[in-house]
Design a protein around this motif. Structure first.
Motif, mmCIF file in Angstrom:
data_model
loop_
_atom_site.group_PDB
_atom_site.id
_atom_site.type_symbol
_atom_site.label_atom_id
_atom_site.label_comp_id
_atom_site.label_asym_id
_atom_site.label_seq_id
_atom_site.Cartn_x
_atom_site.Cartn_y
_atom_site.Cartn_z
ATOM 1 N N ILE A 109 0.830 -1.185 0.110
ATOM 2 C CA ILE A 109 0.094 0.077 -0.107
ATOM 3 C C ILE A 109 0.959 1.186 -0.023
ATOM 4 C CG2 ILE A 109 -1.870 1.156 1.231
ATOM 5 C CD1 ILE A 109 -2.543 -1.494 2.397
ATOM 6 N N ASP A 110 1.948 1.335 0.914
ATOM 7 C CA ASP A 110 2.892 2.310 0.814
ATOM 8 C C ASP A 110 3.701 2.557 -0.485
ATOM 9 O OD1 ASP A 110 2.109 2.164 3.433
ATOM 10 O OD2 ASP A 110 3.864 1.563 4.411
ATOM 11 N N PHE A 111 3.859 1.440 -0.980
ATOM 12 C CA PHE A 111 4.777 1.426 -2.261
ATOM 13 C C PHE A 111 3.824 1.945 -3.373
ATOM 14 C CE2 PHE A 111 5.894 -0.648 -6.131
ATOM 15 C CZ PHE A 111 7.054 -0.319 -6.362
ATOM 16 N N PHE A 112 2.744 1.469 -3.541
ATOM 17 C CA PHE A 112 1.890 2.074 -4.427
ATOM 18 C C PHE A 112 1.446 3.567 -4.151
ATOM 19 C CE2 PHE A 112 0.278 -2.808 -5.194
ATOM 20 C CZ PHE A 112 1.248 -2.823 -6.313
ATOM 21 N N GLY A 113 1.125 3.786 -2.883
ATOM 22 C CA GLY A 113 0.882 5.223 -2.744
ATOM 23 C C GLY A 113 1.679 6.282 -3.046
#
Length: 355
Positions: A109-113
């Protein structure tokens, strides 16, 4: 993604993808719930609510990355070399933003955000770990992003929705169903828990309605896509299950809301997409597989990774057998994962195919 925009270059447009948290379809008025948990959304035109939608995971750290990418339960291990939908929109010329009401959790989630031009995980804006901002704080960031006036905008929101403790998900003066306290995790407080949970759904209704109004006021082509990462158990039957993320999911944890909204201008320019959505409304859908693909079609983003047979706004949409991502990252049919008779009875009651 080798993505390209197909909508007219001169046309201003805004697309918002909203990932909810712990919201189960059973408690949504839009799907026949007897309580008024969606008093605002039921009044909006251009809104299509799909009633037969299942997620492929009951955990946030797996479900949300599938929503933000083209990864599904059947291809989950490929996530280690994927990028997300934000990158696809960036390649197509959109200004992108990602706003979350959750903390960094060292997940995809952090990576995609962080792929977005602008990103903010608002809980990280305070050093106080008990900081508990309302989802409505995200709307302030949306307003600021819209004020930048970019010709093409794509915004992703990750809310805190209806995550336990439900009582903390809405202000006291927004408590509609009472009593909503105490809400300790005990069977004897089930009525209070349901009241508080329904209040949180009603607060999500207000949040989405305000977002829709904000987009409509832009007088541009706009569309919004919403689903929740998973649902929740609230002592619903004799098994006395509570919360989510159990090794074996229940019906209550996987049946989720799924909404598409299109602005007046968008519906005028792309009426076939609304007709397709209405035609597909009663079909069985995987949120994990269809969220990404539907968003690409709504935004007019072409890429070799786009699969319109999974988009609920496409005439090509086709139903697929339901699957679930188990703890070994394997896709399994619902018949194989150990769900109880109570769960299959509820699926049948809702007209959802599981074989």
């Amino acid at each position: 993604f080798h993505a390209q925009a197909t909508h007219p270059e001169e046309k201003q447009e805004v697309y918002v993808m909203v990932v909810g948290e712990t919201s189960r379809a059973l408690n949504w008025q839009l799907y026949g719930y007897e309580r008024e948990t969606n008093p605002l959304l039921v009044q909006h035109s251009g809104l299509v609510a799909f009633p037969k939608v299942l997620t492929e995971s009951n955990t946030t750290h797996k479900s949300v990355p599938m929503l933000l990418s083209d990864v599904t339960a059947c291809s989950y291990d490929s996530i280690y070399h994927r990028k997300g939908i934000i990158t696809a929109f960036k390649e197509a010329g959109f200004r992108t933003a990602f706003f979350s009401n959750q903390r960094f959790n060292h997940s995809f989630i952090d990576f995609f955000g962080r792929e977005a031009d602008t990103f903010d995980f608002i809980k990280e804006d305070s050093l106080d770990f008990s900081y508990n901002p309302s989802d409505n704080e995200l709307l302030k960031l949306v307003e600021q992003e819209l004020a930048k006036g970019a010709k093409k905008q794509f915004i992703v929101l990750h809310t805190y929705g209806s995550h336990f403790n439900y009582r903390e998900r809405y202000p006291s003066d927004n408590a509609y169903f009472l009593p909503d306290f105490p809400v300790d995790a005990e069977v004897k407080y089930k009525d209070n828990l349901v009241n508080a949970y329904d209040n949180s759904i009603r607060y999500t209704d207000d949040f989405l309605a305000r977002l829709i109004e904000m987009l409509q006021e832009q007088n541009v082509d706009a569309a919004m896509l919403y689903t929740s990462d998973h649902g929740e158990d609230i002592f619903d039957d004799n098994r006395r299950l509570f919360l989510h993320a159990s090794p074996v999911p229940s019906y209550y944890q996987i049946h989720v809301p799924f909404l598409v909204w299109m602005s007046d201008g968008y519906r005028r320019h792309y009426p076939v997409l609304l007709r397709n959505a209405e035609a597909n409304k009663q079909k069985n859908i995987s949120s994990s597989a269809s969220f990404f693909q539907t968003m690409l079609e709504l935004g007019g983003v072409e890429t070799p990774y786009r699969n319109d047979s999974l988009s609920v706004t496409s005439a090509l949409y086709s139903e697929k057998p339901g699957v679930y991502l188990n703890d070994h990252n394997e896709a399994r049919s619902l018949n194989e994962i150990g769900m109880g008779e109570e769960d299959f009875e509820m699926l049948q009651q809702k007209g959802i195919l599981y074989r």
